[in-house]
Design a protein around this motif. Structure first.
Motif, PDB file in Angstrom:
ATOM      1  N   LEU A  67      -6.299   8.656   0.963  1.00  0.00           N
ATOM      2  CA  LEU A  67      -6.551   9.027   2.348  1.00  0.00           C
ATOM      3  C   LEU A  67      -7.104   7.988   2.990  1.00  0.00           C
ATOM      4  N   GLN A  68      -6.395   7.862   4.425  1.00  0.00           N
ATOM      5  CA  GLN A  68      -7.236   6.965   5.436  1.00  0.00           C
ATOM      6  C   GLN A  68      -7.405   7.661   6.547  1.00  0.00           C
ATOM      7  N   GLY A  69      -8.501   7.115   7.247  1.00  0.00           N
ATOM      8  CA  GLY A  69      -8.705   7.604   8.522  1.00  0.00           C
ATOM      9  C   GLY A  69      -9.423   8.981   8.617  1.00  0.00           C
ATOM     10  N   VAL A  70     -10.026   9.581   7.406  1.00  0.00           N
ATOM     11  CA  VAL A  70     -10.724  10.627   7.611  1.00  0.00           C
ATOM     12  C   VAL A  70     -12.106  10.516   6.507  1.00  0.00           C
ATOM     13  N   ASN A  71     -12.337   9.190   6.351  1.00  0.00           N
ATOM     14  CA  ASN A  71     -13.455   8.967   5.481  1.00  0.00           C
ATOM     15  C   ASN A  71     -14.529   8.415   5.982  1.00  0.00           C
ATOM     16  N   GLU A  72     -14.682   8.501   7.085  1.00  0.00           N
ATOM     17  CA  GLU A  72     -15.858   7.543   7.940  1.00  0.00           C
ATOM     18  C   GLU A  72     -17.371   7.768   7.346  1.00  0.00           C
ATOM     19  N   GLN A  73     -17.520   9.165   6.936  1.00  0.00           N
ATOM     20  CA  GLN A  73     -18.874   9.553   6.269  1.00  0.00           C
ATOM     21  C   GLN A  73     -19.291   8.709   5.228  1.00  0.00           C
ATOM     22  N   THR A  74     -18.106   8.577   4.428  1.00  0.00           N
ATOM     23  CA  THR A  74     -18.463   7.696   3.232  1.00  0.00           C
ATOM     24  C   THR A  74     -18.094   6.268   3.186  1.00  0.00           C
ATOM     25  N   HIS A  75     -17.153   5.967   4.059  1.00  0.00           N
ATOM     26  CA  HIS A  75     -16.628   4.404   4.138  1.00  0.00           C
ATOM     27  C   HIS A  75     -16.690   3.751   5.107  1.00  0.00           C
ATOM     28  N   GLY A  76     -17.598   4.367   6.027  1.00  0.00           N
ATOM     29  CA  GLY A  76     -18.078   3.703   7.277  1.00  0.00           C
ATOM     30  C   GLY A  76     -16.967   3.611   8.408  1.00  0.00           C
ATOM     31  N   ILE A  77     -17.339   2.911   9.445  1.00  0.00           N
ATOM     32  CA  ILE A  77     -16.617   3.053  10.814  1.00  0.00           C
ATOM     33  C   ILE A  77     -15.152   2.376  10.531  1.00  0.00           C
ATOM     34  N   SER A  78     -15.303   1.303   9.634  1.00  0.00           N
ATOM     35  CA  SER A  78     -13.783   0.545   9.436  1.00  0.00           C
ATOM     36  C   SER A  78     -12.891   1.424   8.970  1.00  0.00           C
ATOM     37  N   ASP A  79     -13.011   2.624   8.557  1.00  0.00           N
ATOM     38  CA  ASP A  79     -12.071   3.534   7.883  1.00  0.00           C
ATOM     39  C   ASP A  79     -11.086   3.802   8.983  1.00  0.00           C
ATOM     40  N   THR A  80     -11.498   3.907  10.292  1.00  0.00           N
ATOM     41  CA  THR A  80     -10.542   4.180  11.231  1.00  0.00           C
ATOM     42  C   THR A  80      -9.984   3.083  12.173  1.00  0.00           C
ATOM     43  N   LEU A  81     -10.481   2.014  11.850  1.00  0.00           N
ATOM     44  CA  LEU A  81     -10.115   0.635  12.682  1.00  0.00           C
ATOM     45  C   LEU A  81      -8.725   0.174  12.196  1.00  0.00           C
ATOM     46  N   ILE A  82      -7.835  -0.009  13.112  1.00  0.00           N
ATOM     47  CA  ILE A  82      -6.707  -0.761  12.743  1.00  0.00           C
ATOM     48  C   ILE A  82      -6.684  -2.140  12.443  1.00  0.00           C
ATOM     49  N   SER A  83      -7.815  -2.884  12.915  1.00  0.00           N
ATOM     50  CA  SER A  83      -8.080  -4.053  12.686  1.00  0.00           C
ATOM     51  C   SER A  83      -8.267  -4.765  11.355  1.00  0.00           C
ATOM     52  N   VAL A  84      -8.895  -3.662  10.777  1.00  0.00           N
ATOM     53  CA  VAL A  84      -8.923  -3.842   8.963  1.00  0.00           C
ATOM     54  C   VAL A  84      -7.928  -3.075   8.344  1.00  0.00           C
ATOM     55  N   LEU A  85      -6.741  -2.740   8.655  1.00  0.00           N
ATOM     56  CA  LEU A  85      -5.841  -1.908   7.968  1.00  0.00           C
ATOM     57  C   LEU A  85      -5.452  -2.731   6.986  1.00  0.00           C
ATOM     58  N   ALA A  86      -5.335  -4.013   6.989  1.00  0.00           N
ATOM     59  CA  ALA A  86      -4.639  -4.766   5.856  1.00  0.00           C
ATOM     60  C   ALA A  86      -5.548  -4.728   4.626  1.00  0.00           C
ATOM     61  N   HIS A  87      -6.939  -4.838   4.991  1.00  0.00           N
ATOM     62  CA  HIS A  87      -7.680  -4.752   3.776  1.00  0.00           C
ATOM     63  C   HIS A  87      -8.100  -3.448   3.342  1.00  0.00           C
ATOM     64  N   ARG A  88      -7.729  -2.396   3.974  1.00  0.00           N
ATOM     65  CA  ARG A  88      -7.678  -0.861   3.421  1.00  0.00           C
ATOM     66  C   ARG A  88      -6.448  -0.877   2.481  1.00  0.00           C
ATOM     67  N   SER A  89      -5.220  -1.400   3.150  1.00  0.00           N
ATOM     68  CA  SER A  89      -3.973  -1.419   2.302  1.00  0.00           C
ATOM     69  C   SER A  89      -4.159  -2.183   0.961  1.00  0.00           C
ATOM     70  N   GLN A  90      -4.897  -3.257   1.113  1.00  0.00           N
ATOM     71  CA  GLN A  90      -4.936  -4.220  -0.141  1.00  0.00           C
ATOM     72  C   GLN A  90      -5.798  -3.429  -1.378  1.00  0.00           C
ATOM     73  N   ASP A  91      -6.975  -2.769  -0.787  1.00  0.00           N
ATOM     74  CA  ASP A  91      -7.908  -1.652  -1.692  1.00  0.00           C
ATOM     75  C   ASP A  91      -6.735  -0.606  -2.518  1.00  0.00           C
ATOM     76  N   ILE A  92      -5.751  -0.056  -1.766  1.00  0.00           N
ATOM     77  CA  ILE A  92      -4.838   0.868  -2.128  1.00  0.00           C
ATOM     78  C   ILE A  92      -3.971   0.183  -3.258  1.00  0.00           C
ATOM     79  N   VAL A  93      -3.463  -0.760  -2.707  1.00  0.00           N
ATOM     80  CA  VAL A  93      -2.431  -1.365  -3.828  1.00  0.00           C
ATOM     81  C   VAL A  93      -3.138  -1.933  -5.070  1.00  0.00           C
ATOM     82  N   ASP A  94      -4.487  -2.447  -4.878  1.00  0.00           N
ATOM     83  CA  ASP A  94      -5.063  -2.983  -6.292  1.00  0.00           C
ATOM     84  C   ASP A  94      -5.498  -1.812  -6.953  1.00  0.00           C
ATOM     85  N   ASP A  95      -5.940  -0.674  -6.414  1.00  0.00           N
ATOM     86  CA  ASP A  95      -5.965   0.605  -7.317  1.00  0.00           C
ATOM     87  C   ASP A  95      -4.799   1.007  -7.930  1.00  0.00           C
ATOM     88  N   ILE A  96      -3.670   0.963  -7.134  1.00  0.00           N
ATOM     89  CA  ILE A  96      -2.296   1.384  -7.748  1.00  0.00           C
ATOM     90  C   ILE A  96      -1.945   0.470  -8.794  1.00  0.00           C
TER      91      ILE A  96
END
Length: 213
Positions: A167-196
């Motif tokens: 899930l992305q874009g709905v976790n601001e309460q637990t992951h902070g404001i960066s959860d909805t920022l497009i500017s850090v989309l690559a970093h979020r995607s990297q976290d997901i790829v690493d987890d997979i």
């Protein structure tokens, strides 16, 4: 729309930037002058029923603010003020009067209400951030007491689950404001790829034929 004949001087644009740095709540609608002063916007406590938001909340992009300032500045210099920015104002009511829409605008500093007649009203209402209905329904079907998301954005489905939901874009309460920022989309995607990749052994255990040498 007002077509700009030319951009304001670099001095005017510099003054706007300086004003915005000095006070993020100051409007740059007046021409720069040596006697101009910065009047800060009233605090949230001065406005009734107002919710303070974090100063790090994503806002308007600097290029848009520059264009907005340039438009307001030029209109004022030419005596053609067709556009206005109303701060600390809320829409208290709306009604139709013939072909016009009449808005009742309340000044949150004074409480004064004044009408504004419009041909067209465009609403920028934003959205209510909440967990998607599909995810809530899935959690209910799986018997999850709560919807919990890991640091790598994976929905907690229990230790026995081999599948994964991210899930992305709905976790601001637990992951902070960066959860909805497009500017850090690559970093979020990297976290997901690493987890997979780290969970390949789980998938391989569920589907032995998927194992590779």
């Amino acid at each position: 729309m007002c077509r700009r004949a030319r951009r304001p001087s670099s001095c005017a644009r510099s003054a706007c930037r300086t004003t915005r740095r000095a006070s993020s709540s100051t409007s740059c609608s007046s021409p720069p002058s040596s006697t101009s002063s910065i009047t800060p916007r009233p605090t949230c406590a001065a406005a009734s029923s107002t919710k303070c938001t974090s100063p790090t909340t994503p806002g308007l992009a600097p290029p848009f603010l520059d264009d907005l300032y340039a438009m307001l500045y030029q209109q004022r210099m030419l005596g053609q003020e067709r556009s206005t920015v109303r701060s600390m104002t809320e829409v208290a009511g709306a009604r139709m009067d013939g072909d016009e829409v009449v808005l009742e605008l309340r000044d949150r500093k004074t409480g004064k209400i004044e009408p504004l007649r419009c041909d067209v009203v465009l609403l920028g209402t934003g959205y209510e951030q909440q967990m998607p209905a599909l995810v809530r329904d899935l959690a209910g079907r799986l018997g999850l007491d709560e919807i919990s998301v890991s640091r790598r954005y994976r929905l907690d489905l229990g230790e026995s689950a081999w599948g994964a939901v991210y899930l992305q874009g709905v976790n601001e309460q637990t992951h902070g404001i960066s959860d909805t920022l497009i500017s850090v989309l690559a970093h979020r995607s990297q976290d997901i790829v690493d987890d997979i990749l780290d969970r390949r052994h789980v998938t391989a255990g569920a589907f032995p034929e998927s194992r590779t040498a």
